[in-house]
Design a protein around this motif. Sequence first.
Motif, short mmCIF file in Angstrom:
data_model
loop_
_atom_site.label_atom_id
_atom_site.label_comp_id
_atom_site.label_asym_id
_atom_site.label_seq_id
_atom_site.Cartn_x
_atom_site.Cartn_y
_atom_site.Cartn_z
N GLY A 102 39.74 -24.94 -62.27
CA GLY A 102 40.70 -25.96 -61.86
C GLY A 102 40.35 -27.32 -62.42
N LYS A 103 39.06 -27.53 -62.74
CA LYS A 103 38.64 -28.80 -63.34
C LYS A 103 39.24 -28.98 -64.74
N VAL A 104 39.64 -27.88 -65.36
CA VAL A 104 40.31 -27.93 -66.66
C VAL A 104 41.82 -27.75 -66.47
N GLY A 105 42.21 -26.77 -65.69
CA GLY A 105 43.62 -26.43 -65.54
C GLY A 105 44.46 -27.54 -64.93
N VAL A 106 43.96 -28.17 -63.89
CA VAL A 106 44.74 -29.23 -63.23
C VAL A 106 44.99 -30.40 -64.16
N PRO A 107 43.97 -30.92 -64.85
CA PRO A 107 44.26 -32.02 -65.79
C PRO A 107 45.19 -31.61 -66.93
N VAL A 108 45.07 -30.37 -67.40
CA VAL A 108 45.96 -29.91 -68.48
C VAL A 108 47.41 -29.93 -68.00
N VAL A 109 47.65 -29.40 -66.81
CA VAL A 109 49.01 -29.40 -66.27
C VAL A 109 49.48 -30.84 -66.04
N ALA A 110 48.61 -31.68 -65.51
CA ALA A 110 48.98 -33.08 -65.26
C ALA A 110 49.35 -33.80 -66.56
N VAL A 111 48.57 -33.60 -67.60
CA VAL A 111 48.86 -34.23 -68.90
C VAL A 111 50.18 -33.68 -69.45
N ALA A 112 50.39 -32.37 -69.36
CA ALA A 112 51.61 -31.77 -69.89
C ALA A 112 52.84 -32.30 -69.17
#
Length: 123
Positions: A102-112
């Motif tokens: 989630g430390k990677v997935g959440v920021p990726v979704v937020a940036v997208a």
Amino acid sequence: MGVRGPVAVAVGAAVAAGAMFFVDPNQPGSIWPPCPLFALTGIQCPACGSTRMVHALLHGDLASAWQLNAVMLVAGLPLLAWLWVRWFRAARRGQEVPPVSGKVGVPVVAVAVTWMLVRNLVA
């Protein structure tokens, strides 16, 4: 299955890049399809412009690549490379690929989501 999956994806990407070098996605009637979301709604998804961005990169035109999809250029391509390397390493060891944290997935979704909103509201 070993590394066949990651290697097949890498070969497929190389073949697609080779085709993209010779077939300009900016030309009408190109073999490269338009973004379905954009074609149906006029809304640009976070990846819109990525095909044209890769074409520009393959021709050494970094400025055009930046204009077509800056976020995919600086974050998306490195993320895809990192995900592929994780997959390849796990396959080589005969292990399953661990889920993305989630430390990677959440920021990726937020940036997208942020990129999608900015490019559609500002443009």
